[in-house]
Design a protein around this motif. Structure first.
Motif, PDB file in Angstrom:
ATOM      1  N   THR A 100       0.717  -1.132   0.043  1.00  0.00           N
ATOM      2  CA  THR A 100      -0.200   0.174  -0.059  1.00  0.00           C
ATOM      3  C   THR A 100       0.825   1.364  -0.084  1.00  0.00           C
ATOM      4  OG1 THR A 100      -1.387  -1.316   1.386  1.00  0.00           O
ATOM      5  CG2 THR A 100      -2.021   1.045   1.246  1.00  0.00           C
ATOM      6  N   ARG A 125       7.891  -2.738   2.823  1.00  0.00           N
ATOM      7  CA  ARG A 125       7.977  -3.012   4.177  1.00  0.00           C
ATOM      8  C   ARG A 125       8.446  -4.374   4.520  1.00  0.00           C
ATOM      9  NH1 ARG A 125       3.278   1.151   6.271  1.00  0.00           N
ATOM     10  NH2 ARG A 125       4.049   3.032   5.338  1.00  0.00           N
ATOM     11  N   SER A 175       6.103   3.728   8.790  1.00  0.00           N
ATOM     12  CA  SER A 175       5.059   4.652   9.191  1.00  0.00           C
ATOM     13  C   SER A 175       4.621   4.289  10.781  1.00  0.00           C
ATOM     14  CB  SER A 175       3.860   4.370   8.283  1.00  0.00           C
ATOM     15  OG  SER A 175       2.772   5.046   8.532  1.00  0.00           O
ATOM     16  N   HIS A 176       3.340   3.522  10.890  1.00  0.00           N
ATOM     17  CA  HIS A 176       2.979   3.441  12.213  1.00  0.00           C
ATOM     18  C   HIS A 176       3.674   2.142  12.762  1.00  0.00           C
ATOM     19  CE1 HIS A 176       0.750   1.611   9.062  1.00  0.00           C
ATOM     20  NE2 HIS A 176       0.271   0.683   9.944  1.00  0.00           N
ATOM     21  N   ASP A 199       2.006   9.931  13.713  1.00  0.00           N
ATOM     22  CA  ASP A 199       2.401   8.384  13.757  1.00  0.00           C
ATOM     23  C   ASP A 199       4.104   8.462  13.323  1.00  0.00           C
ATOM     24  OD1 ASP A 199       2.365   9.413  10.899  1.00  0.00           O
ATOM     25  OD2 ASP A 199       1.913   7.204  10.306  1.00  0.00           O
ATOM     26  N   ASP A 250       2.781  11.138   8.896  1.00  0.00           N
ATOM     27  CA  ASP A 250       1.661  11.458   7.895  1.00  0.00           C
ATOM     28  C   ASP A 250       0.176  11.331   8.566  1.00  0.00           C
ATOM     29  OD1 ASP A 250       1.834   8.837   7.965  1.00  0.00           O
ATOM     30  OD2 ASP A 250       1.900   8.778   5.569  1.00  0.00           O
ATOM     31  N   ARG A 251      -0.054  10.585   9.854  1.00  0.00           N
ATOM     32  CA  ARG A 251      -1.242  10.233  10.184  1.00  0.00           C
ATOM     33  C   ARG A 251      -1.581  11.321  11.363  1.00  0.00           C
ATOM     34  NH1 ARG A 251      -2.484   4.062  10.351  1.00  0.00           N
ATOM     35  NH2 ARG A 251      -1.840   3.514   8.310  1.00  0.00           N
ATOM     36  N   THR A 292      -7.830   2.166  -1.074  1.00  0.00           N
ATOM     37  CA  THR A 292      -6.776   2.614  -0.138  1.00  0.00           C
ATOM     38  C   THR A 292      -5.445   2.959  -0.521  1.00  0.00           C
ATOM     39  OG1 THR A 292      -8.227   0.945   1.619  1.00  0.00           O
ATOM     40  CG2 THR A 292      -6.103   1.439   2.142  1.00  0.00           C
ATOM     41  N   GLU A 312      -8.530   9.256   4.923  1.00  0.00           N
ATOM     42  CA  GLU A 312      -8.781   7.850   4.899  1.00  0.00           C
ATOM     43  C   GLU A 312      -9.088   7.593   6.343  1.00  0.00           C
ATOM     44  OE1 GLU A 312      -6.015   5.300   2.441  1.00  0.00           O
ATOM     45  OE2 GLU A 312      -4.520   6.662   3.290  1.00  0.00           O
ATOM     46  N   SER A 338      -8.004   5.300   8.156  1.00  0.00           N
ATOM     47  CA  SER A 338      -6.627   5.087   8.917  1.00  0.00           C
ATOM     48  C   SER A 338      -6.169   6.306   9.487  1.00  0.00           C
ATOM     49  CB  SER A 338      -5.987   4.164   8.270  1.00  0.00           C
ATOM     50  OG  SER A 338      -5.626   5.100   6.939  1.00  0.00           O
ATOM     51  N   LYS A 394      -0.691  12.424   2.931  1.00  0.00           N
ATOM     52  CA  LYS A 394      -1.573  12.871   4.086  1.00  0.00           C
ATOM     53  C   LYS A 394      -0.409  13.558   5.038  1.00  0.00           C
ATOM     54  CE  LYS A 394      -1.577   8.141   6.011  1.00  0.00           C
ATOM     55  NZ  LYS A 394      -0.747   7.059   4.731  1.00  0.00           N
ATOM     56  N   ARG A 424     -11.113  -5.989   3.799  1.00  0.00           N
ATOM     57  CA  ARG A 424      -9.743  -6.058   2.869  1.00  0.00           C
ATOM     58  C   ARG A 424      -8.567  -6.830   3.637  1.00  0.00           C
ATOM     59  NH1 ARG A 424      -6.587  -1.796   3.549  1.00  0.00           N
ATOM     60  NH2 ARG A 424      -5.350  -2.035   1.777  1.00  0.00           N
ATOM     61  N   SER A 450      -4.760  -6.026   4.785  1.00  0.00           N
ATOM     62  CA  SER A 450      -3.907  -5.127   4.644  1.00  0.00           C
ATOM     63  C   SER A 450      -2.684  -5.283   3.619  1.00  0.00           C
ATOM     64  CB  SER A 450      -3.048  -5.050   5.982  1.00  0.00           C
ATOM     65  OG  SER A 450      -2.040  -4.445   6.010  1.00  0.00           O
ATOM     66  N   GLY A 451      -2.110  -4.194   3.298  1.00  0.00           N
ATOM     67  CA  GLY A 451      -1.108  -4.192   2.462  1.00  0.00           C
ATOM     68  C   GLY A 451       0.276  -3.608   2.885  1.00  0.00           C
ATOM     69  N   THR A 452       0.440  -3.449   4.237  1.00  0.00           N
ATOM     70  CA  THR A 452       1.504  -2.677   4.975  1.00  0.00           C
ATOM     71  C   THR A 452       2.138  -3.761   6.053  1.00  0.00           C
ATOM     72  OG1 THR A 452       0.009  -1.747   6.472  1.00  0.00           O
ATOM     73  CG2 THR A 452       0.704  -0.439   4.644  1.00  0.00           C
ATOM     74  N   ARG A 477      -8.798  -6.591   7.794  1.00  0.00           N
ATOM     75  CA  ARG A 477      -9.531  -5.302   8.050  1.00  0.00           C
ATOM     76  C   ARG A 477     -10.915  -5.391   7.666  1.00  0.00           C
ATOM     77  NH1 ARG A 477      -5.015  -2.707   9.583  1.00  0.00           N
ATOM     78  NH2 ARG A 477      -3.461  -2.187   8.102  1.00  0.00           N
TER      79      ARG A 477
END
Ligand code: VG1
Ligand code: CO
Length: 542
Positions: free
Chosen positions: A17, A21, A112-113, A276, A280-281, A343, A362, A364, A375, A483, A485-487, A495
């Protein structure tokens, strides 16, 4: 000066996504990082002599990969790299640097998170010249290249000084180490009424900003405390750590529970926010009230014209498909465009570039606008503060007024993390196979009106992205979405997104999980979550 190194391809370098990673030890395999970066460069054209931006969220392995990336950029013919001091740039700041300095693109080093540290996660993402994540066409080319790569190029040079602001040379290439905060803080001052926010804070309005020991610490300190005059102590956990202090730098009600509890206490501050790992979150909590990211998008869109950067109104709103429909009602009222994308922020780039959307979001915890192409956590915090400063209402009052006007979209996401990959795939495949037969039937007393596997037709470049999530819509505007997840970096994460629309203001004070209970039961029955995963409860509820 430059050397060409023979290598063998890895078969698992497929960007998800938001970039590639993996666990740190996987990135530390010989040539693993180099292969991926060379695959990126091999998938691009026309960058000779141009500028590449490099920066990351400061997690473990960041500094090493910055050096490798810069040496490979030099050997591959970039003319200049711009690097954040210490190798640090938040994701939105990197997007801004790419745009402001008209760079060819950028490498953002972040997971990211996800947690950081020697056995935790790392990531690499390529962003294009508009400052946004590479579109699928490029990420697919990178993956294809990574499967056939035989060699990479790298400068045979000592490390540059990553902590010294100013110009250096790496072979023939210029390296410019820049302050990571300055450009970003300047951009924020053009968008928001800093005087009004300063006055709000001076009048006694209190806030807390939790950087979760991640990248936004220095940004928060500079902008909230120095430029906006919030007292010291407003920013907490503001020293970026390579392992985020051992925590998940994920700003939700599970991992930022202390902040939530503080805002629910009687002597807590008026406003709380967190961001995060890569900045970006955002998490927004008012005194006594959590604002879901989907609601935040809708409320920001409805009030954005109160901030100088958006005073002429919005061209349109875009949201990812699983994000609640709250923003759709705002778009309808404003009579502006509304776009539903898959997403991942990469799908917003075309809409922003084409001037079709101004604000995107989003579920998320991602919200942003056309000011960059990512974001942006702190941006959302500042827009909220600007709105509060102008309207002179509490977050709670703004939320209740919003729901009274538009109705309330109760919303939650249930994650089943680290489940067996084949079980997760089977759940999706079985459900997908049954979609055509579902409309018209009922489950748990809820009538299904529509069921499909979401496919996105990009209105700008006409590309089509399929299998972006299974959605089941019920009579009255409720729905569940499934869905994968792609991370994630281990096993699969399912999800489940749950939404219920409630127009009646007398029913706007229900507890969220209680308001969604029948839909959750319906989702379990429809997909046989227990049978496929062995779990009857999610690992994380947000
Ligand atoms: C998740 C979120 C998605 C977000 C992505 C990257 O992806 O659901 O909305 O864009 O993370 O965010 P997935 O495939 O795991 O559901 V970040 O802050 O990691 O750059
Ligand atoms: Co992030």
């Amino acid at each position: 000066m430059f050397k060409t190194v023979v290598t063998k391809p890895f078969d698992d370098q497929k960007p998800g996504t938001s970039g590639l990673r993996k666990k740190v030890p996987e990135f530390q395999q010989e040539n693993y990082v180099e292969n991926f970066i060379q695959s990126v460069f091999d998938s691009l054209e026309g960058f000779k002599g141009k500028t590449l931006v490099i920066g990351g969220d400061g997690r473990y392995y960041n500094r090493e990969v910055v050096q490798i990336a810069a040496k490979m950029a030099a050997a591959n013919g970039f003319g200049r790299v711009l690097v954040g001091k210490g190798g640090i740039l938040s994701t939105p700041a990197a997007s801004n640097v790419i745009r402001k300095h008209k760079a060819f693109g950028g490498l953002i080093l972040s997971a990211s998170h996800n947690p950081g540290g020697p056995t935790e996660d790392f990531g690499i993402k390529y962003n294009i010249g508009n400052g946004g994540p590479a579109p699928e066409k490029i990420t697919e080319a990178i993956f294809a290249r990574s499967k056939t790569i035989t060699q990479y190029m790298i400068a045979d040079a000592p490390d540059f000084d990553i902590d010294a602001i100013g110009s250096q040379k790496l072979g023939a290439m210029d390296v410019e180490v820049i302050d990571p905060v300055t450009d970003y803080a300047e951009l924020m001052e053009t968008l928001f009424d800093f005087d009004a926010i300063r006055a709000l804070i001076k009048s006694g309005f209190t806030l807390r900003f939790d950087s979760m020991h991640a990248v936004t610490g220095p940004y928060g300190k500079e902008i909230l405390e120095r430029r906006l005059g919030a007292p010291e102590g407003t920013c907490i956990n503001f020293v970026p750590l390579e392992d985020f202090g051992g925590h998940h730098p994920d700003p939700n009600l599970v991992y930022a529970k202390d902040l939530y509890d503080l805002l629910m206490s009687s002597d807590g501050p008026d406003f709380g926010a967190a961001s995060d790992g890569d900045g970006d979150r955002n998490l927004i909590i008012g005194k006594g009230i959590f604002i879901t990211p989907s609601d935040s998008l809708a409320m920001l869109a409805a009030n954005a014209h109160l901030a100088p950067g958006y005073k002429s109104g919005l061209a349109g709103i875009a949201r990812s498909m699983p994000t609640s429909g709250a923003a759709d009602r705002v778009a309808e009222k404003l009579n502006i465009g509304m776009y539903e994308t898959p997403t991942g922020w990469k799908f917003f780039g075309n809409l922003l570039d084409a001037g079709m959307a101004t604000i995107c979001g989003e579920e998320s915890s991602g919200t942003g606008s056309n000011h960059v192409r990512e974001k942006d956590g702190l941006w959302a915090v500042l827009l909220w503060l600007n709105i509060l400063a102008v309207r002179k209402l509490s977050v709670m009052q703004i939320a209740h007024e919003h729901w009274a006007t538009y109705g309330r979209n109760y919303y939650s996401r249930h994650d089943y993390e680290g489940v067996d990959t084949s079980g997760a795939n089977k759940l999706m495949d079985d459900l997908r196979a049954r979609l055509p037969a579902l409309p018209g039937t009922s489950v748990q007393g809820l009538k299904i009106t529509h069921a499909d596997d979401f496919a996105y037709h990009d209105p700008v470049d006409k590309s089509v992205s399929e299998h972006q999530g299974i959605r089941i819509l019920f009579e009255g505007g409720s729905r569940v979405v499934f869905r994968l997840s792609g991370t994630g970096t281990s096993g699969a994460t399912i999800r489940l997104y749950i939404e219920r629309y409630e127009p009646d203001p007398k029913r706007h004070d229900l507890e969220t999980q209680a308001a969604l209970a029948d839909l959750v039961r319906a989702a379990h029955e429809l997909a046989d979550i227990k049978g496929h995963t062995g779990r009857d409860k999610p690992s994380v509820i947000t």
